[in-house]
Scaffold this active site. Structure first.
Site, PDB file in Angstrom:
ATOM      1  N   GLN A 109       0.854  -1.196   0.000  1.00 24.92           N
ATOM      2  CA  GLN A 109       0.000   0.000   0.000  1.00 24.92           C
ATOM      3  C   GLN A 109       0.884   1.239   0.000  1.00 24.92           C
ATOM      4  OE1 GLN A 109      -3.354  -0.630   3.087  1.00 24.92           O
ATOM      5  NE2 GLN A 109      -1.771  -2.080   3.606  1.00 24.92           N
ATOM      6  N   HIS A 127      -1.640   1.644  -4.133  1.00 22.87           N
ATOM      7  CA  HIS A 127      -1.869   3.093  -4.029  1.00 22.87           C
ATOM      8  C   HIS A 127      -0.883   3.899  -4.885  1.00 22.87           C
ATOM      9  CE1 HIS A 127      -4.033   2.182   0.013  1.00 22.87           C
ATOM     10  NE2 HIS A 127      -4.810   2.047  -1.030  1.00 22.87           N
ATOM     11  N   CYS A 135       1.510  10.671 -17.561  1.00 20.81           N
ATOM     12  CA  CYS A 135       1.262  11.791 -18.465  1.00 20.81           C
ATOM     13  C   CYS A 135      -0.245  12.011 -18.612  1.00 20.81           C
ATOM     14  CB  CYS A 135       1.886  11.503 -19.831  1.00 20.81           C
ATOM     15  SG  CYS A 135       1.552  12.816 -21.022  1.00 20.81           S
ATOM     16  N   CYS A 138      -0.761  11.562 -22.857  1.00 16.85           N
ATOM     17  CA  CYS A 138      -0.713  10.247 -23.532  1.00 16.85           C
ATOM     18  C   CYS A 138      -0.843   9.078 -22.564  1.00 16.85           C
ATOM     19  CB  CYS A 138       0.572  10.117 -24.350  1.00 16.85           C
ATOM     20  SG  CYS A 138       2.059   9.907 -23.345  1.00 16.85           S
TER      21      CYS A 138
HETATM   22  P1  NAD Z   1      -1.553   2.727   8.912  1.00 18.66           P
HETATM   23  O1  NAD Z   1      -0.805   3.965   9.220  1.00 18.66           O
HETATM   24  O2  NAD Z   1      -3.027   2.752   8.918  1.00 18.66           O
HETATM   25  O3  NAD Z   1      -1.125   1.622   9.970  1.00 18.66           O
HETATM   26  C1  NAD Z   1       0.235   1.370  10.236  1.00 18.66           C
HETATM   27  C2  NAD Z   1       0.316   0.033  10.928  1.00 18.66           C
HETATM   28  O4  NAD Z   1       1.690  -0.285  11.068  1.00 18.66           O
HETATM   29  C3  NAD Z   1      -0.295   0.070  12.332  1.00 18.66           C
HETATM   30  O5  NAD Z   1      -1.071  -1.110  12.501  1.00 18.66           O
HETATM   31  C4  NAD Z   1       0.934   0.044  13.240  1.00 18.66           C
HETATM   32  O6  NAD Z   1       0.688  -0.650  14.451  1.00 18.66           O
HETATM   33  C5  NAD Z   1       1.941  -0.694  12.399  1.00 18.66           C
HETATM   34  N1  NAD Z   1       3.334  -0.342  12.655  1.00 18.66           N
HETATM   35  C6  NAD Z   1       3.825   0.806  13.193  1.00 18.66           C
HETATM   36  N2  NAD Z   1       5.165   0.746  13.238  1.00 18.66           N
HETATM   37  C7  NAD Z   1       5.516  -0.454  12.717  1.00 18.66           C
HETATM   38  C8  NAD Z   1       6.752  -1.095  12.471  1.00 18.66           C
HETATM   39  N3  NAD Z   1       7.899  -0.487  12.792  1.00 18.66           N
HETATM   40  N4  NAD Z   1       6.741  -2.330  11.911  1.00 18.66           N
HETATM   41  C9  NAD Z   1       5.578  -2.954  11.590  1.00 18.66           C
HETATM   42  N5  NAD Z   1       4.373  -2.380  11.798  1.00 18.66           N
HETATM   43  C10 NAD Z   1       4.343  -1.150  12.339  1.00 18.66           C
HETATM   44  O7  NAD Z   1      -0.974   2.157   7.544  1.00 18.66           O
HETATM   45  P2  NAD Z   1      -1.671   1.355   6.356  1.00 18.66           P
HETATM   46  O8  NAD Z   1      -2.473   0.241   6.916  1.00 18.66           O
HETATM   47  O9  NAD Z   1      -0.617   1.057   5.392  1.00 18.66           O
HETATM   48  O10 NAD Z   1      -2.704   2.396   5.743  1.00 18.66           O
HETATM   49  C11 NAD Z   1      -2.343   3.745   5.504  1.00 18.66           C
HETATM   50  C12 NAD Z   1      -2.265   4.195   4.049  1.00 18.66           C
HETATM   51  O11 NAD Z   1      -1.449   5.373   4.024  1.00 18.66           O
HETATM   52  C13 NAD Z   1      -1.588   3.228   3.151  1.00 18.66           C
HETATM   53  O12 NAD Z   1      -2.546   2.657   2.363  1.00 18.66           O
HETATM   54  C14 NAD Z   1      -0.568   4.037   2.339  1.00 18.66           C
HETATM   55  O13 NAD Z   1      -1.032   4.270   1.032  1.00 18.66           O
HETATM   56  C15 NAD Z   1      -0.483   5.381   2.995  1.00 18.66           C
HETATM   57  N6  NAD Z   1       0.846   5.671   3.591  1.00 18.66           N
HETATM   58  C16 NAD Z   1       1.977   5.268   2.941  1.00 18.66           C
HETATM   59  C17 NAD Z   1       3.222   5.522   3.492  1.00 18.66           C
HETATM   60  C18 NAD Z   1       4.463   5.091   2.741  1.00 18.66           C
HETATM   61  O14 NAD Z   1       4.458   5.060   1.517  1.00 18.66           O
HETATM   62  N7  NAD Z   1       5.537   4.730   3.438  1.00 18.66           N
HETATM   63  C19 NAD Z   1       3.307   6.171   4.741  1.00 18.66           C
HETATM   64  C20 NAD Z   1       2.114   6.568   5.369  1.00 18.66           C
HETATM   65  C21 NAD Z   1       0.881   6.316   4.795  1.00 18.66           C
END
Ligand code: NAD
Length: 273
Positions: A109, A127, A135, A138
Protein backbone atom coordinates in the site's frame (compact mmCIF):
# COMPACT_ATOMS: atom_id res chain seq x y z
CA UNK A 1 -2.04 -18.43 24.41
CA UNK A 2 0.81 -15.90 24.46
CA UNK A 3 3.69 -16.83 22.14
CA UNK A 4 7.12 -15.34 22.78
CA UNK A 5 9.21 -13.75 20.03
CA UNK A 6 11.73 -16.55 19.32
CA UNK A 7 8.89 -19.08 19.29
CA UNK A 8 6.84 -16.96 16.87
CA UNK A 9 9.87 -16.33 14.61
CA UNK A 10 10.66 -20.02 14.57
CA UNK A 11 7.08 -20.94 13.75
CA UNK A 12 6.97 -18.35 10.94
CA UNK A 13 10.23 -19.70 9.47
CA UNK A 14 8.93 -23.26 9.72
CA UNK A 15 5.77 -22.33 7.82
CA UNK A 16 7.69 -20.33 5.20
CA UNK A 17 10.19 -23.15 4.63
CA UNK A 18 7.34 -25.51 3.73
CA UNK A 19 5.26 -22.99 1.75
CA UNK A 20 4.78 -23.34 -1.99
CA UNK A 21 3.65 -19.81 -2.80
CA UNK A 22 4.39 -16.92 -0.45
CA UNK A 23 2.95 -13.47 -1.10
CA UNK A 24 3.87 -10.40 0.94
CA UNK A 25 1.39 -7.65 1.83
CA UNK A 26 2.78 -4.45 3.37
CA UNK A 27 1.58 -1.16 4.80
CA UNK A 28 3.04 2.03 6.22
CA UNK A 29 4.60 0.27 9.27
CA UNK A 30 7.00 -1.45 6.88
CA UNK A 31 8.68 1.89 6.21
CA UNK A 32 8.55 3.31 9.76
CA UNK A 33 12.23 2.45 10.33
CA UNK A 34 13.05 4.24 7.07
CA UNK A 35 11.81 7.43 8.71
CA UNK A 36 8.43 7.72 6.99
CA UNK A 37 5.61 8.25 9.48
CA UNK A 38 2.66 5.89 9.28
CA UNK A 39 -0.85 7.22 8.90
CA UNK A 40 -2.15 6.21 12.27
CA UNK A 41 0.83 6.37 14.59
CA UNK A 42 1.13 9.69 16.45
CA UNK A 43 3.54 12.48 15.57
CA UNK A 44 3.48 12.27 11.79
CA UNK A 45 2.29 14.54 9.02
CA UNK A 46 -1.22 13.18 9.40
CA UNK A 47 -1.58 14.52 12.93
CA UNK A 48 -1.49 18.03 11.50
CA UNK A 49 -3.16 17.55 8.13
CA UNK A 50 -6.39 15.83 7.34
CA UNK A 51 -5.49 13.30 4.62
CA UNK A 52 -8.95 13.63 3.11
CA UNK A 53 -8.22 17.32 2.61
CA UNK A 54 -4.59 17.05 1.53
CA UNK A 55 -5.15 13.93 -0.54
CA UNK A 56 -7.74 15.34 -2.94
CA UNK A 57 -7.47 17.64 -5.95
CA UNK A 58 -10.15 19.92 -4.40
CA UNK A 59 -8.16 20.18 -1.13
CA UNK A 60 -4.97 21.09 -3.01
CA UNK A 61 -6.80 23.71 -5.10
CA UNK A 62 -8.28 25.27 -1.98
CA UNK A 63 -4.83 25.41 -0.29
CA UNK A 64 -3.44 27.05 -3.45
CA UNK A 65 -6.19 29.65 -3.45
CA UNK A 66 -5.08 30.60 0.08
CA UNK A 67 -1.59 31.40 -1.22
CA UNK A 68 -0.03 27.96 -1.05
CA UNK A 69 1.60 28.11 2.42
CA UNK A 70 0.05 24.82 3.50
CA UNK A 71 1.12 23.12 0.27
CA UNK A 72 4.66 24.36 0.86
CA UNK A 73 4.61 22.92 4.37
CA UNK A 74 3.31 19.57 3.17
CA UNK A 75 5.86 19.41 0.33
CA UNK A 76 8.63 20.31 2.80
CA UNK A 77 7.60 17.42 5.07
CA UNK A 78 7.36 15.01 2.14
CA UNK A 79 10.85 16.06 1.00
CA UNK A 80 12.23 15.63 4.52
CA UNK A 81 10.79 12.20 5.20
CA UNK A 82 10.96 10.69 1.71
CA UNK A 83 14.31 12.37 0.95
CA UNK A 84 16.13 10.60 3.75
CA UNK A 85 14.28 7.33 3.32
CA UNK A 86 16.25 4.27 2.31
CA UNK A 87 15.22 0.61 2.42
CA UNK A 88 15.47 -0.62 6.02
CA UNK A 89 16.49 -4.05 7.31
CA UNK A 90 12.92 -5.29 6.80
CA UNK A 91 12.82 -4.31 3.10
CA UNK A 92 16.27 -5.84 2.59
CA UNK A 93 15.15 -9.09 4.25
CA UNK A 94 12.20 -9.30 1.85
CA UNK A 95 14.56 -8.77 -1.10
CA UNK A 96 16.74 -11.55 0.30
CA UNK A 97 13.71 -13.87 0.52
CA UNK A 98 13.11 -13.20 -3.19
CA UNK A 99 16.75 -14.04 -3.99
CA UNK A 100 16.36 -17.27 -2.00
CA UNK A 101 13.45 -18.11 -4.30
CA UNK A 102 11.01 -18.06 -1.41
CA UNK A 103 8.50 -15.43 -2.42
CA UNK A 104 6.17 -15.01 -5.34
CA UNK A 105 5.38 -11.29 -5.14
CA UNK A 106 5.07 -8.21 -2.95
CA UNK A 107 1.82 -6.25 -2.74
CA UNK A 108 2.19 -2.90 -1.02
CA UNK A 109 0.00 0.00 0.00
CA UNK A 110 3.10 2.18 0.29
CA UNK A 111 3.99 4.78 -2.32
CA UNK A 112 7.65 5.14 -1.29
CA UNK A 113 9.32 2.84 -3.89
CA UNK A 114 11.39 1.20 -1.13
CA UNK A 115 10.55 -2.42 -2.03
CA UNK A 116 11.85 -1.83 -5.57
CA UNK A 117 14.92 0.01 -4.26
CA UNK A 118 15.63 -2.90 -1.89
CA UNK A 119 15.63 -5.31 -4.84
CA UNK A 120 12.19 -6.91 -5.03
CA UNK A 121 11.19 -7.22 -8.66
CA UNK A 122 7.53 -8.27 -8.70
CA UNK A 123 5.85 -5.45 -6.80
CA UNK A 124 2.18 -4.48 -6.99
CA UNK A 125 1.49 -0.98 -5.66
CA UNK A 126 -2.21 -0.58 -4.96
CA UNK A 127 -1.87 3.09 -4.03
CA UNK A 128 0.65 3.91 -6.75
CA UNK A 129 4.21 5.19 -6.46
CA UNK A 130 5.37 8.74 -5.71
CA UNK A 131 8.42 8.26 -7.92
CA UNK A 132 6.37 7.29 -10.97
CA UNK A 133 4.57 9.92 -13.04
CA UNK A 134 1.63 9.61 -15.39
CA UNK A 135 1.26 11.79 -18.46
CA UNK A 136 -2.08 13.56 -18.56
CA UNK A 137 -1.82 13.71 -22.35
CA UNK A 138 -0.71 10.25 -23.53
CA UNK A 139 -1.20 8.32 -20.23
CA UNK A 140 2.37 6.98 -20.42
CA UNK A 141 3.93 6.19 -17.03
CA UNK A 142 7.59 6.87 -16.26
CA UNK A 143 9.82 6.57 -13.21
CA UNK A 144 11.61 9.64 -11.86
CA UNK A 145 14.89 9.47 -9.97
CA UNK A 146 14.36 9.97 -6.21
CA UNK A 147 16.95 12.75 -5.90
CA UNK A 148 15.81 14.52 -9.08
CA UNK A 149 12.19 14.63 -7.92
CA UNK A 150 13.06 15.65 -4.38
CA UNK A 151 15.29 18.45 -5.72
CA UNK A 152 12.37 19.80 -7.76
CA UNK A 153 10.04 19.57 -4.76
CA UNK A 154 12.65 21.24 -2.53
CA UNK A 155 12.67 24.17 -4.97
CA UNK A 156 8.91 24.50 -4.61
CA UNK A 157 9.05 24.15 -0.81
CA UNK A 158 11.76 26.80 -0.44
CA UNK A 159 10.35 29.28 -2.96
CA UNK A 160 8.95 32.61 -1.85
CA UNK A 161 5.71 34.39 -2.64
CA UNK A 162 2.33 32.97 -3.62
CA UNK A 163 2.39 29.48 -5.05
CA UNK A 164 0.31 28.73 -8.12
CA UNK A 165 -0.71 25.53 -9.85
CA UNK A 166 1.32 26.72 -12.88
CA UNK A 167 4.35 27.22 -10.60
CA UNK A 168 4.08 23.61 -9.45
CA UNK A 169 3.42 22.21 -12.93
CA UNK A 170 6.46 24.05 -14.31
CA UNK A 171 8.71 22.22 -11.88
CA UNK A 172 7.42 18.70 -12.16
CA UNK A 173 8.80 16.36 -14.83
CA UNK A 174 7.29 16.50 -18.33
CA UNK A 175 6.49 13.44 -20.40
CA UNK A 176 8.59 12.76 -23.53
CA UNK A 177 5.49 13.78 -25.57
CA UNK A 178 5.63 17.22 -23.92
CA UNK A 179 2.48 16.58 -21.88
CA UNK A 180 2.00 17.62 -18.28
CA UNK A 181 2.34 14.74 -15.84
CA UNK A 182 1.24 14.04 -12.29
CA UNK A 183 2.56 11.71 -9.58
CA UNK A 184 1.06 8.27 -10.14
CA UNK A 185 -0.31 8.03 -6.60
CA UNK A 186 -3.90 7.24 -5.70
CA UNK A 187 -5.61 10.22 -4.12
CA UNK A 188 -8.74 9.99 -1.99
CA UNK A 189 -11.74 9.19 -4.17
CA UNK A 190 -9.60 7.78 -7.02
CA UNK A 191 -9.54 4.12 -8.05
CA UNK A 192 -6.81 1.93 -6.60
CA UNK A 193 -4.28 0.36 -8.94
CA UNK A 194 -3.42 -3.29 -9.66
CA UNK A 195 -6.17 -4.57 -7.35
CA UNK A 196 -7.21 -7.44 -9.67
CA UNK A 197 -3.59 -8.55 -9.95
CA UNK A 198 -3.20 -8.30 -6.16
CA UNK A 199 -6.32 -10.37 -5.51
CA UNK A 200 -5.07 -12.91 -8.05
CA UNK A 201 -1.74 -13.10 -6.20
CA UNK A 202 -3.62 -13.53 -2.91
CA UNK A 203 -5.60 -16.42 -4.38
CA UNK A 204 -2.36 -18.07 -5.54
CA UNK A 205 -0.70 -17.88 -2.12
CA UNK A 206 -0.60 -20.60 0.49
CA UNK A 207 1.14 -18.25 2.95
CA UNK A 208 0.70 -14.50 3.15
CA UNK A 209 3.11 -12.42 5.20
CA UNK A 210 1.27 -9.28 6.37
CA UNK A 211 3.56 -6.51 7.56
CA UNK A 212 2.81 -3.15 9.17
CA UNK A 213 -0.76 -2.44 8.22
CA UNK A 214 -3.81 -1.39 10.23
CA UNK A 215 -6.12 -2.99 7.67
CA UNK A 216 -8.27 0.11 7.82
CA UNK A 217 -7.92 1.22 4.20
CA UNK A 218 -10.22 -0.49 1.71
CA UNK A 219 -10.22 -2.04 -0.83
CA UNK A 220 -6.52 -2.82 -0.15
CA UNK A 221 -7.42 -4.55 3.13
CA UNK A 222 -9.36 -7.13 1.11
CA UNK A 223 -6.08 -8.64 -0.07
CA UNK A 224 -5.21 -10.61 3.13
CA UNK A 225 -8.88 -11.43 3.58
CA UNK A 226 -8.94 -12.95 0.10
CA UNK A 227 -5.75 -14.90 0.82
CA UNK A 228 -7.37 -16.38 3.94
CA UNK A 229 -10.54 -17.18 1.98
CA UNK A 230 -8.41 -19.09 -0.52
CA UNK A 231 -6.92 -21.12 2.36
CA UNK A 232 -3.63 -19.31 2.99
CA UNK A 233 -1.99 -19.18 6.42
CA UNK A 234 -1.27 -15.60 7.52
CA UNK A 235 1.90 -14.51 9.29
CA UNK A 236 1.29 -11.02 10.65
CA UNK A 237 4.02 -8.68 11.93
CA UNK A 238 2.93 -5.59 13.83
CA UNK A 239 4.36 -4.19 17.10
CA UNK A 240 1.12 -2.73 18.40
CA UNK A 241 -1.95 -4.48 17.06
CA UNK A 242 -3.12 -7.80 15.69
CA UNK A 243 -5.45 -7.12 12.81
CA UNK A 244 -5.67 -10.15 10.56
CA UNK A 245 -4.10 -13.16 12.31
CA UNK A 246 -6.59 -15.75 13.52
CA UNK A 247 -6.13 -18.86 15.65
CA UNK A 248 -4.22 -20.98 13.15
CA UNK A 249 -2.08 -18.10 11.92
CA UNK A 250 1.10 -16.62 13.40
CA UNK A 251 1.21 -13.19 15.02
CA UNK A 252 4.60 -11.58 15.67
CA UNK A 253 4.37 -8.57 17.96
CA UNK A 254 7.49 -6.82 16.65
CA UNK A 255 8.65 -4.17 14.18
CA UNK A 256 9.02 -5.43 10.62
CA UNK A 257 12.62 -4.18 10.47
CA UNK A 258 13.48 -6.41 13.45
CA UNK A 259 11.30 -9.45 12.80
CA UNK A 260 12.08 -9.94 9.11
CA UNK A 261 15.89 -10.28 9.43
CA UNK A 262 15.31 -12.75 12.31
CA UNK A 263 12.99 -14.81 10.11
CA UNK A 264 15.52 -14.82 7.25
CA UNK A 265 18.26 -15.88 9.69
CA UNK A 266 16.08 -18.74 10.99
CA UNK A 267 15.27 -19.85 7.42
CA UNK A 268 18.97 -19.96 6.56
CA UNK A 269 19.64 -22.10 9.65
CA UNK A 270 16.90 -24.50 8.56
CA UNK A 271 18.38 -24.69 5.05
CA UNK A 272 21.82 -25.56 6.46
CA UNK A 273 20.42 -28.42 8.58
P1 NAD B 1 -1.55 2.73 8.91
O1 NAD B 1 -0.80 3.97 9.22
O2 NAD B 1 -3.03 2.75 8.92
O3 NAD B 1 -1.13 1.62 9.97
C1 NAD B 1 0.24 1.37 10.24
C2 NAD B 1 0.32 0.03 10.93
O4 NAD B 1 1.69 -0.28 11.07
C3 NAD B 1 -0.29 0.07 12.33
O5 NAD B 1 -1.07 -1.11 12.50
C4 NAD B 1 0.93 0.04 13.24
O6 NAD B 1 0.69 -0.65 14.45
C5 NAD B 1 1.94 -0.69 12.40
N1 NAD B 1 3.33 -0.34 12.66
C6 NAD B 1 3.83 0.81 13.19
N2 NAD B 1 5.16 0.75 13.24
C7 NAD B 1 5.52 -0.45 12.72
C8 NAD B 1 6.75 -1.10 12.47
N3 NAD B 1 7.90 -0.49 12.79
N4 NAD B 1 6.74 -2.33 11.91
C9 NAD B 1 5.58 -2.95 11.59
N5 NAD B 1 4.37 -2.38 11.80
C10 NAD B 1 4.34 -1.15 12.34
O7 NAD B 1 -0.97 2.16 7.54
P2 NAD B 1 -1.67 1.36 6.36
O8 NAD B 1 -2.47 0.24 6.92
O9 NAD B 1 -0.62 1.06 5.39
O10 NAD B 1 -2.70 2.40 5.74
C11 NAD B 1 -2.34 3.74 5.50
C12 NAD B 1 -2.27 4.19 4.05
O11 NAD B 1 -1.45 5.37 4.02
C13 NAD B 1 -1.59 3.23 3.15
O12 NAD B 1 -2.55 2.66 2.36
C14 NAD B 1 -0.57 4.04 2.34
O13 NAD B 1 -1.03 4.27 1.03
C15 NAD B 1 -0.48 5.38 2.99
N6 NAD B 1 0.85 5.67 3.59
C16 NAD B 1 1.98 5.27 2.94
C17 NAD B 1 3.22 5.52 3.49
C18 NAD B 1 4.46 5.09 2.74
O14 NAD B 1 4.46 5.06 1.52
N7 NAD B 1 5.54 4.73 3.44
C19 NAD B 1 3.31 6.17 4.74
C20 NAD B 1 2.11 6.57 5.37
C21 NAD B 1 0.88 6.32 4.80
Amino acid sequence: MKTNLPEAINKAAEILSRAKSVVIFTGAGMSAESGIATFRDPGGLWDRFDPEEVGTAEGIMSFLSEGGDKIREIIREVVESFGAARPNAGHLALAELEKMGLIRSVITQNIDNLHREAGNTKVFEVHGNLFRFRCLNCEKKFFVDREDLLGRLRDIAQGAGPLSLEGILERIPRCACGGVSRPDVVMFGESVQELDESIFEAHQSDVMLVLGTSGAVYPAAMVPQQARKAGAILIEVNPTEKVFAAENDVYIREKAAIAMPLIVEELKKKKRK
